[in-house]
Scaffold this motif. Sequence first.
Motif, PDB file in Angstrom:
ATOM      1  N   LYS A 116      16.757  21.562  22.669  1.00  0.00           N
ATOM      2  CA  LYS A 116      17.685  20.718  21.921  1.00  0.00           C
ATOM      3  C   LYS A 116      18.010  19.468  22.731  1.00  0.00           C
ATOM      4  CE  LYS A 116      21.285  22.950  20.030  1.00  0.00           C
ATOM      5  NZ  LYS A 116      22.351  23.992  19.955  1.00  0.00           N
ATOM      6  N   ARG A 117      18.367  19.682  24.009  1.00  0.00           N
ATOM      7  CA  ARG A 117      18.683  18.549  24.888  1.00  0.00           C
ATOM      8  C   ARG A 117      17.538  17.556  24.964  1.00  0.00           C
ATOM      9  NH1 ARG A 117      21.902  21.761  27.827  1.00  0.00           N
ATOM     10  NH2 ARG A 117      23.869  20.805  28.443  1.00  0.00           N
ATOM     11  N   LYS A 118      16.324  18.084  25.108  1.00  0.00           N
ATOM     12  CA  LYS A 118      15.162  17.183  25.249  1.00  0.00           C
ATOM     13  C   LYS A 118      14.921  16.410  23.969  1.00  0.00           C
ATOM     14  CE  LYS A 118      12.939  18.887  29.292  1.00  0.00           C
ATOM     15  NZ  LYS A 118      12.814  20.272  29.734  1.00  0.00           N
ATOM     16  N   VAL A 156      19.023  22.638  37.061  1.00  0.00           N
ATOM     17  CA  VAL A 156      19.907  23.448  36.229  1.00  0.00           C
ATOM     18  C   VAL A 156      19.787  23.079  34.751  1.00  0.00           C
ATOM     19  CG1 VAL A 156      22.267  24.242  35.822  1.00  0.00           C
ATOM     20  CG2 VAL A 156      21.512  23.734  38.144  1.00  0.00           C
ATOM     21  N   LYS A 157      20.000  21.804  34.447  1.00  0.00           N
ATOM     22  CA  LYS A 157      19.931  21.372  33.055  1.00  0.00           C
ATOM     23  C   LYS A 157      19.217  20.029  32.968  1.00  0.00           C
ATOM     24  CE  LYS A 157      24.201  23.486  31.459  1.00  0.00           C
ATOM     25  NZ  LYS A 157      25.533  23.271  30.916  1.00  0.00           N
ATOM     26  N   ALA A 158      18.502  19.833  31.873  1.00  0.00           N
ATOM     27  CA  ALA A 158      17.825  18.555  31.671  1.00  0.00           C
ATOM     28  C   ALA A 158      18.794  17.568  31.028  1.00  0.00           C
ATOM     29  CB  ALA A 158      16.613  18.759  30.782  1.00  0.00           C
ATOM     30  N   HIS A 159      19.747  17.079  31.797  1.00  0.00           N
ATOM     31  CA  HIS A 159      20.698  16.110  31.244  1.00  0.00           C
ATOM     32  C   HIS A 159      19.905  14.949  30.674  1.00  0.00           C
ATOM     33  CE1 HIS A 159      24.575  17.408  33.456  1.00  0.00           C
ATOM     34  NE2 HIS A 159      23.841  18.414  33.076  1.00  0.00           N
ATOM     35  N   HIS A 160      20.229  14.584  29.458  1.00  0.00           N
ATOM     36  CA  HIS A 160      19.315  13.690  28.753  1.00  0.00           C
ATOM     37  C   HIS A 160      19.147  12.344  29.436  1.00  0.00           C
ATOM     38  CE1 HIS A 160      22.743  11.464  27.078  1.00  0.00           C
ATOM     39  NE2 HIS A 160      21.863  10.514  26.948  1.00  0.00           N
ATOM     40  N   ASN A 161      20.188  11.889  30.123  1.00  0.00           N
ATOM     41  CA  ASN A 161      20.065  10.550  30.689  1.00  0.00           C
ATOM     42  C   ASN A 161      19.357  10.540  32.046  1.00  0.00           C
ATOM     43  OD1 ASN A 161      22.217  11.884  31.699  1.00  0.00           O
ATOM     44  ND2 ASN A 161      23.727  10.295  31.259  1.00  0.00           N
ATOM     45  N   VAL A 162      18.866  11.682  32.478  1.00  0.00           N
ATOM     46  CA  VAL A 162      18.054  11.730  33.698  1.00  0.00           C
ATOM     47  C   VAL A 162      16.721  12.398  33.412  1.00  0.00           C
ATOM     48  CG1 VAL A 162      17.888  12.530  36.067  1.00  0.00           C
ATOM     49  CG2 VAL A 162      20.101  11.876  35.149  1.00  0.00           C
ATOM     50  N   PHE A 204      32.452  13.616  27.814  1.00  0.00           N
ATOM     51  CA  PHE A 204      31.764  14.168  26.641  1.00  0.00           C
ATOM     52  C   PHE A 204      30.272  14.080  26.921  1.00  0.00           C
ATOM     53  CE2 PHE A 204      30.408  13.607  22.055  1.00  0.00           C
ATOM     54  CZ  PHE A 204      30.753  14.889  21.666  1.00  0.00           C
ATOM     55  N   PRO A 205      29.543  15.178  26.816  1.00  0.00           N
ATOM     56  CA  PRO A 205      28.127  15.145  27.198  1.00  0.00           C
ATOM     57  C   PRO A 205      27.275  14.294  26.262  1.00  0.00           C
ATOM     58  CG  PRO A 205      28.668  17.240  26.161  1.00  0.00           C
ATOM     59  CD  PRO A 205      29.965  16.487  26.326  1.00  0.00           C
ATOM     60  N   GLY A 206      26.204  13.721  26.786  1.00  0.00           N
ATOM     61  CA  GLY A 206      25.284  12.904  25.979  1.00  0.00           C
ATOM     62  C   GLY A 206      24.842  13.610  24.700  1.00  0.00           C
ATOM     63  N   VAL A 245      44.482  18.609  31.413  1.00  0.00           N
ATOM     64  CA  VAL A 245      43.233  19.385  31.425  1.00  0.00           C
ATOM     65  C   VAL A 245      42.047  18.430  31.472  1.00  0.00           C
ATOM     66  CG1 VAL A 245      41.884  21.146  30.209  1.00  0.00           C
ATOM     67  CG2 VAL A 245      44.372  21.169  30.078  1.00  0.00           C
ATOM     68  N   TRP A 246      41.101  18.714  32.353  1.00  0.00           N
ATOM     69  CA  TRP A 246      39.980  17.799  32.593  1.00  0.00           C
ATOM     70  C   TRP A 246      39.024  17.732  31.412  1.00  0.00           C
ATOM     71  CZ3 TRP A 246      34.635  17.480  33.618  1.00  0.00           C
ATOM     72  CH2 TRP A 246      34.240  16.397  34.409  1.00  0.00           C
ATOM     73  N   GLN A 247      38.680  18.905  30.881  1.00  0.00           N
ATOM     74  CA  GLN A 247      37.785  18.931  29.724  1.00  0.00           C
ATOM     75  C   GLN A 247      38.136  20.111  28.828  1.00  0.00           C
ATOM     76  OE1 GLN A 247      33.609  18.898  30.759  1.00  0.00           O
ATOM     77  NE2 GLN A 247      33.021  17.961  28.838  1.00  0.00           N
TER      78      GLN A 247
HETATM   79  P1  XMP Z   1      27.925  21.896  32.935  1.00  0.00           P
HETATM   80  O1  XMP Z   1      27.847  22.495  31.567  1.00  0.00           O
HETATM   81  O2  XMP Z   1      26.575  21.605  33.505  1.00  0.00           O
HETATM   82  O3  XMP Z   1      28.621  20.504  32.726  1.00  0.00           O
HETATM   83  O4  XMP Z   1      28.787  22.676  33.870  1.00  0.00           O
HETATM   84  C1  XMP Z   1      29.082  19.665  33.748  1.00  0.00           C
HETATM   85  C2  XMP Z   1      29.554  18.399  33.099  1.00  0.00           C
HETATM   86  O5  XMP Z   1      28.435  17.706  32.556  1.00  0.00           O
HETATM   87  C3  XMP Z   1      28.551  17.581  31.156  1.00  0.00           C
HETATM   88  N1  XMP Z   1      27.232  17.837  30.588  1.00  0.00           N
HETATM   89  C4  XMP Z   1      26.375  16.877  30.202  1.00  0.00           C
HETATM   90  N2  XMP Z   1      26.477  15.546  30.231  1.00  0.00           N
HETATM   91  N3  XMP Z   1      24.322  15.392  29.278  1.00  0.00           N
HETATM   92  C5  XMP Z   1      25.445  14.799  29.730  1.00  0.00           C
HETATM   93  O6  XMP Z   1      25.524  13.581  29.733  1.00  0.00           O
HETATM   94  C6  XMP Z   1      24.152  16.725  29.218  1.00  0.00           C
HETATM   95  O7  XMP Z   1      23.124  17.230  28.778  1.00  0.00           O
HETATM   96  C7  XMP Z   1      25.243  17.501  29.712  1.00  0.00           C
HETATM   97  N4  XMP Z   1      25.433  18.847  29.845  1.00  0.00           N
HETATM   98  C8  XMP Z   1      26.657  19.011  30.391  1.00  0.00           C
HETATM   99  C9  XMP Z   1      29.574  18.603  30.732  1.00  0.00           C
HETATM  100  O8  XMP Z   1      30.228  18.240  29.520  1.00  0.00           O
HETATM  101  C10 XMP Z   1      30.492  18.623  31.921  1.00  0.00           C
HETATM  102  O9  XMP Z   1      31.406  17.560  31.889  1.00  0.00           O
END
Ligand code: XMP
Length: 326
Positions: A116-118, A156-162, A204-206, A245-247
């Motif tokens: 989904k992220r990709k 860990v995760k394929a954050h979309h902007n990297v 807010f995540p991408g 609260v941070w998030q």
């Molecule tokens: P996680 O879930 O990895 O999140 O503990 C850490 C912080 O990163 C945000 N997050 C994302 N931001 N693209 C983003 O730009 C992503 O795919 C993504 N995944 C997580 C998350 O909301 C939290 O602030």
Amino acid sequence: MANNVRPATMERITTQALANAFIAEQISSIRAQVGKEKVLLALSGGVDSSVVAALLMKAIGRQLVCVHVNHGLMRKGESEQVIEVFGKELGANLIYIDATDRFLDLLAGVAEPEKKRKIIGNEFIKVFDEEAAKLKGISFLAQGTIYPDILESKGVKAHHNVGGLPEDMQMELVEPVRLLYKDEVRVVGDALGLPHSMVYRQPFPGPGLGVRCLGAITRERLHALREADAILREEFDRCSLAEKVWQYFIAVPDFKSVGVRDGKRYEGWSAIIRAVNTTDAMTATIEEIPYEVLHRITARITAEVEGINRVLMDLTPKPVGTIEME
Ligand code: XMP
């Protein structure tokens, strides 16, 4: 290749003076990198891209073209606010693209979180490439990548902007806050004179609500999630938890449970509340929410949101749970 490693000697930006020094340094390096060219910025309206927008406006003014893509995964009212604040109030060069159908059609039936992220990340870049082609002569793409994005994209995760950039991307990246942690980005935003509500807005995540509508996204469940999330935010604002609260957000899993409403069987989804505190998003603790507030949120969500019949709370710190559930 840009330097993506934060030097051990780099001081944490905690004061206006340090932020001003950072801003001055970035202004000259942005000017040196960009020259007289135009820069396209993915303006999501979150803290990171808003700070990058303000920084770039200061450095290169009208050479900056902001594009806000509504991928259909925004929170309630968010795209409207971007148009209002950046387009109308700040007078930025802003292009608004509603790509909701494009994203949701591609995501239909896709349950795997990284996939989904990709998809979201790649489609984002495609939309920008298309926009750049239309605009002519844009050779740079600015992004609000921050340091945790870089660290966590290493496995860990394929954050979309990297992680999601295609090999043949034609634009060079401008990522002025890529070595900063979130708290530092906020200090820089303050120093740039951005409104407090924008600078201290929760991250807010991408991929947006896409990673909170767990499993394969459907329009109905996405709608329920958006409405439930708006109620949570409204109630947190009302009792000042929003500042503390941070998030905080709602996630909606893709299974239904049995309930009862108006004397009839009522199957619905659960709304899961997550509210965490952290400074750098690398670890997180759970905020204690007064039961009174939780009861009110539960009553409102179950009464006002079609399709939701239970409200649950996630009490897992990071580690072992990541902040997002996907
Ligand atoms: P996680 O879930 O990895 O999140 O503990 C850490 C912080 O990163 C945000 N997050 C994302 N931001 N693209 C983003 O730009 C992503 O795919 C993504 N995944 C997580 C998350 O909301 C939290 O602030």
